[in-house]
Design a protein around this motif. Sequence first.
Motif: not given
Length: 291
Positions: A17, A59, A187
């Motif tokens: 990511t 994240q 996502n």
Amino acid sequence: MQRPALSAVTELFKPITWFPPMWAFACGVVASGVSLQDRWWMAIVGIALAGPLVCATSQAVNDWFDRHVDAINEPQRPIPSGRMPGQWGLYLAIAWTGVSLLVALALGPWGFGAAALGLLLAWAYSAPPVRLKENGWWGNAACGVSYEGIAWVTGAAVMAGGAMPGGESLALAALYSAGTHGIMTLNDFKAVAGDRQMGVRSLPVQLGVDRAARVACWFMVLPQVAVIGLLLHWDQPAHAAGVAALLVAQGLLMRRFLADPSARALWYSGFGVPLFVAGMMVSAFALRGMP
């Protein structure tokens, strides 16, 4: 106290990511038109800050506050699987926030301020009581601004010695931030069941899978159409043609994605999104070549 394995920490930070904000920062560096000769180290620090630090922090924060949803949607992740024991997920999120801010000091007021804003959005996206991700409209917008807009503008500003980027650069950063709203929706298709159960109002939950897929595509397409128009207005026809060609290729892939969004969202992320970000760099080089 049991400690997580390095492999679990790496998985928590999700290196895959990191690319979008690193790329956006690099686009800002290119768009600034400033030579790397004397500022190469600032570009390297900025790219590292955008990806392995700020994005990795986001994240970790997201996985900690999403651990109950992930237990339904993706139980193999480090926290719900138990490979990240106790409160280690939270500890790492806090520690990496601090490390990110310390590194950002090297980039001066612009770099530090941008990192602080990006981290604030990362926590606001996932953590209560704000938890922007509980509404797909707001959450995806926050990610788009953080991953693309802030990173692009910071790259341009840092290279220019802290000067505000020009209106052309700001316009492109804003348009690609808007386009990233659609990318973020991709996502959410894999997590519809858990999101519904836990009250997370992602766009596929709010609009239904098929309608959310069409909205995501329009979010990606329209800003790029605007970019093409601006490049033509700025007398950069070759770069406009390059972005247009990339957009046509995306459109062909979108047709297949829209036929089965739930099954092909990840596929489109792998093949369509790289075309989107390639257009960002084409646009950045257009600015670099302008007088």
